[in-house]
Write an enzyme that holds these catalytic residues in place. Sequence first.
Site, PDB file in Angstrom:
ATOM      1  N   TYR A   1     -10.007  -0.213   3.478  1.00 32.62           N
ATOM      2  CA  TYR A   1      -9.282  -0.265   4.745  1.00 32.62           C
ATOM      3  C   TYR A   1      -9.004   1.192   4.971  1.00 32.62           C
ATOM      4  O   TYR A   1      -8.548   2.058   4.192  1.00 32.62           O
ATOM      5  CB  TYR A   1      -8.153  -1.007   5.057  1.00 32.62           C
ATOM      6  CG  TYR A   1      -8.545  -2.471   5.446  1.00 32.62           C
ATOM      7  CD1 TYR A   1      -8.828  -2.597   6.862  1.00 32.62           C
ATOM      8  CD2 TYR A   1      -8.550  -3.576   4.646  1.00 32.62           C
ATOM      9  CE1 TYR A   1      -9.115  -3.742   7.216  1.00 32.62           C
ATOM     10  CE2 TYR A   1      -8.874  -4.681   5.066  1.00 32.62           C
ATOM     11  CZ  TYR A   1      -9.117  -4.878   6.321  1.00 32.62           C
ATOM     12  OH  TYR A   1      -9.274  -6.083   7.012  1.00 32.62           O
ATOM     13  N   ASP A   2      -9.214   1.602   6.343  1.00 36.08           N
ATOM     14  CA  ASP A   2      -9.223   2.774   7.235  1.00 36.08           C
ATOM     15  C   ASP A   2      -7.873   2.423   8.142  1.00 36.08           C
ATOM     16  O   ASP A   2      -8.211   1.704   8.932  1.00 36.08           O
ATOM     17  CB  ASP A   2     -10.340   3.600   7.846  1.00 36.08           C
ATOM     18  CG  ASP A   2     -11.045   4.042   6.536  1.00 36.08           C
ATOM     19  OD1 ASP A   2     -11.258   5.074   6.565  1.00 36.08           O
ATOM     20  OD2 ASP A   2     -11.892   3.104   5.675  1.00 36.08           O
TER      21      ASP A   2
ATOM     22  N   GLY B   1       4.469   1.521  -1.228  1.00 33.61           N
ATOM     23  CA  GLY B   1       4.814   1.668  -2.486  1.00 33.61           C
ATOM     24  C   GLY B   1       4.050   1.624  -3.883  1.00 33.61           C
ATOM     25  O   GLY B   1       4.580   2.165  -4.876  1.00 33.61           O
TER      26      GLY B   1
ATOM     27  N   HIS C   1      -5.819 -11.807   9.558  1.00 31.10           N
ATOM     28  CA  HIS C   1      -7.228 -11.578   9.695  1.00 31.10           C
ATOM     29  C   HIS C   1      -8.161 -12.572   9.208  1.00 31.10           C
ATOM     30  O   HIS C   1      -8.098 -12.741   7.885  1.00 31.10           O
ATOM     31  CB  HIS C   1      -7.420 -10.221   9.132  1.00 31.10           C
ATOM     32  CG  HIS C   1      -8.942  -9.636   9.316  1.00 31.10           C
ATOM     33  ND1 HIS C   1      -9.236  -8.306   9.027  1.00 31.10           N
ATOM     34  CD2 HIS C   1      -9.946  -9.848  10.016  1.00 31.10           C
ATOM     35  CE1 HIS C   1     -10.574  -8.159   9.055  1.00 31.10           C
ATOM     36  NE2 HIS C   1     -10.609  -9.261  10.001  1.00 31.10           N
TER      37      HIS C   1
ATOM     38  N   HIS D   1      -6.919 -12.943   5.012  1.00 32.04           N
ATOM     39  CA  HIS D   1      -5.707 -11.982   4.430  1.00 32.04           C
ATOM     40  C   HIS D   1      -4.851 -11.638   5.719  1.00 32.04           C
ATOM     41  O   HIS D   1      -5.085 -11.768   6.966  1.00 32.04           O
ATOM     42  CB  HIS D   1      -6.236 -10.902   3.682  1.00 32.04           C
ATOM     43  CG  HIS D   1      -6.951  -9.788   4.589  1.00 32.04           C
ATOM     44  ND1 HIS D   1      -8.228 -10.189   5.008  1.00 32.04           N
ATOM     45  CD2 HIS D   1      -7.077  -8.751   5.159  1.00 32.04           C
ATOM     46  CE1 HIS D   1      -8.980  -9.155   5.635  1.00 32.04           C
ATOM     47  NE2 HIS D   1      -8.006  -8.574   5.865  1.00 32.04           N
TER      48      HIS D   1
ATOM     49  N   ASP E   1      18.478   7.102  17.821  1.00 33.97           N
ATOM     50  CA  ASP E   1      19.634   7.691  18.313  1.00 33.97           C
ATOM     51  C   ASP E   1      19.578   7.753  19.587  1.00 33.97           C
ATOM     52  O   ASP E   1      19.430   8.905  20.301  1.00 33.97           O
ATOM     53  CB  ASP E   1      19.941   9.133  17.513  1.00 33.97           C
ATOM     54  CG  ASP E   1      20.460   9.019  16.295  1.00 33.97           C
ATOM     55  OD1 ASP E   1      20.535   7.860  15.602  1.00 33.97           O
ATOM     56  OD2 ASP E   1      20.517   9.907  15.630  1.00 33.97           O
TER      57      ASP E   1
ATOM     58  N   ASP F   1       0.779  -1.314   0.003  1.00 32.40           N
ATOM     59  CA  ASP F   1       0.022   0.029  -0.047  1.00 32.40           C
ATOM     60  C   ASP F   1       0.836   1.339   0.072  1.00 32.40           C
ATOM     61  O   ASP F   1       0.289   2.355  -0.295  1.00 32.40           O
ATOM     62  CB  ASP F   1      -0.985  -0.033   1.289  1.00 32.40           C
ATOM     63  CG  ASP F   1      -2.151  -0.868   0.814  1.00 32.40           C
ATOM     64  OD1 ASP F   1      -2.430  -1.090  -0.298  1.00 32.40           O
ATOM     65  OD2 ASP F   1      -2.698  -1.370   1.869  1.00 32.40           O
TER      66      ASP F   1
ATOM     67  N   HIS G   1      -2.075  -8.378   7.243  1.00 36.35           N
ATOM     68  CA  HIS G   1      -1.377  -6.987   7.340  1.00 36.35           C
ATOM     69  C   HIS G   1      -0.091  -6.901   8.064  1.00 36.35           C
ATOM     70  O   HIS G   1      -0.009  -7.302   9.013  1.00 36.35           O
ATOM     71  CB  HIS G   1      -2.717  -5.825   8.139  1.00 36.35           C
ATOM     72  CG  HIS G   1      -3.821  -6.072   7.624  1.00 36.35           C
ATOM     73  ND1 HIS G   1      -4.520  -4.835   6.715  1.00 36.35           N
ATOM     74  CD2 HIS G   1      -5.020  -6.712   7.719  1.00 36.35           C
ATOM     75  CE1 HIS G   1      -5.566  -5.201   6.358  1.00 36.35           C
ATOM     76  NE2 HIS G   1      -5.989  -6.120   7.097  1.00 36.35           N
TER      77      HIS G   1
END
Length: 638
Positions: free
Chosen positions: A399-400, A314, A602, A454, A465, A312, A456
């Site tokens: 999806y949100d 790239g 999921h 599926h 640092d 999502d 995620h």
Amino acid sequence: MSKIPTFLFFFFFSSTISISLSSHPLDPLSPAEFTSVQTAVRSHYSNHTSVAFHYIGLKEPPKSAVLSWLHHHTPSSAAPPRRAFIIARVNHTTTHELTVDLTQSTILSDQLYTGSGYPLFTFEEQIAANALPLGHAPFLESLRRRGLHGAEILCQTYGIGWFGEQGKGCSRIVRVMCNYLDGTVNLFMRPVEGIAVTVDLDRMEIVGYRDRGIVPVPKADGTDYRGSKQRPPFGPGVNAINVVQPNNLNRWANWDFHLGFDMRAGPIISTASIFDVDKQTFRRVLYRGFLSELFVPYMDLTEEWYYRTFFDAGEFGYGLCTSSLLPGADCPDNAVFMEAYFPDKDGNPQQLPNAFCIFERYAGDVMWRHTEAATPEVVTEVRRDVSLVVRMVSTVGNYDYINDWEFKQSGSIKVTVGLTGLLEVRGADYTHKDQIHDESYGQILSENTIGSNHDHFLTYHLDLDVDGESNSFLKSKLKTVRVPNRTTSPRKSYWIKLGSEQVDLIFVNPNKKTMVGNPVGYRLIPGSVAGPLLSDDDYVQIRAAFTEYNVWVTPYNESEKWAGGVYVDRSRGDDTLATWSMKDREIEDRDIVVWYTLGFHHVPCQEDFPVMPTLSSGFELRPANFFERNPVLKAYIS
């Protein structure tokens, strides 16, 4: 609600929030700078050359230059030169990488990219591709045979990945799949199955079409999620609580960080430092943190589904998919809002209003407490856990994703992602679970509706640092040790730490120690640690090999930002975090980067239909011997 200008440098200190209007070397590009890029690139090419901008972002100054600027910063200090990095498609045939001097509006370099993979999809080409089926006679005939009306059709663009194709077989093509409205706005619950449209994006024409047969379109009843469309009976009400903290954010204390935006990554947190009360100085924690890639592979192997393995960030741009936040709903009443900007395919700056909200959170939690009843007078001390939250929502298709960066006074940074929105479902002949005898690749959620299994996987780039650049990674396992019979203790076991396995994950500065000799550090506390279940030789997993481990550690390299590679669409997995790690470079007492992958498996259920309740997880960066004692011992007492 109040608004502030976009992308400012925040200082949170002394129980107040103040906002500096001065520029910062890591500020994202302003609208004027986008226009400067557009002008420079247009003048670089002839008037007869077609140029489409697929990515424009800040070309980060060298890290040493930024740190030097921060250390010596005065109102008259000159910031490092401002430059932009651009990925453009020229004449719909070649990909170019350009660097632009933003001050002079001149091209510093123009390199032709000849490797595998393609850049981000633009909104404009997706819209154009999505419109093609409705002008294609075979598609219209397929709709007629299904009794569907073209006016109710909405289509979406899907990357098709890479499955070993070579040469022309790996051209810049996508699949366009369509859904049906007709009585609902929940288009993703009404897929038109059986039809596959293949589009060449560079030629912008249909190059393949297949209708393998009619599958029932799931019904519209019960799919609309709008409040205005719901009918009784309703659930029980709750008493409204108006969360308005006193003095509107003026209780914030000890964090200093920079917030930026990128059309691919979304929010970027930079130069995060925390004020040490005992040392009376800010101490560095995180130089740069952002979402590097979001990989969403579906487990459905049917003809229109097997290639649905989304990258999502790239492919579509996690930042490009930013949704404007609704005051009082997405964010509490005490939030301040910031806009963001991104370029369209012609390089024109476009505004994203309310892209971020920033607010102080108090949910009734306790930062620390103790009651001592053994003393002559009972002592009870409690401190409220008040934190600062930066929030952004990315809506990538169905999806949100609700993204929170939470800064706690105790020194922790908590990163949380909430998954909500709509499932991607497949239309099917089944109306009841008892009818399913073959592999369905998911669960039946409603009549003719299969929720496909599926994953995620969200991979974060975390350039820690810890009190300076020179850091090391320590991993240890907690092991049970049986107590020898010769001891006088009645205990039978205890645990020790062994430096052999990846359980306790700490990033330390071996050159800085506490007064009692411990190296100062930060601990990574994982959240959901699900990993991929695909085989290593699956083409999908070859491209997403960076998800193989939840934690990777690499030496800092300014060119290594995107876990899936710079060019993800149709990529072949030859430029990923996994391939970089094969270089076997030194990571001890070095400037290192931590890559953490947050995973979800999921398996849909009926409660996810027709809109999914938010499912959240995350991780925490927590001080580990960073301070001499509890850093919030002297936290403000209200």
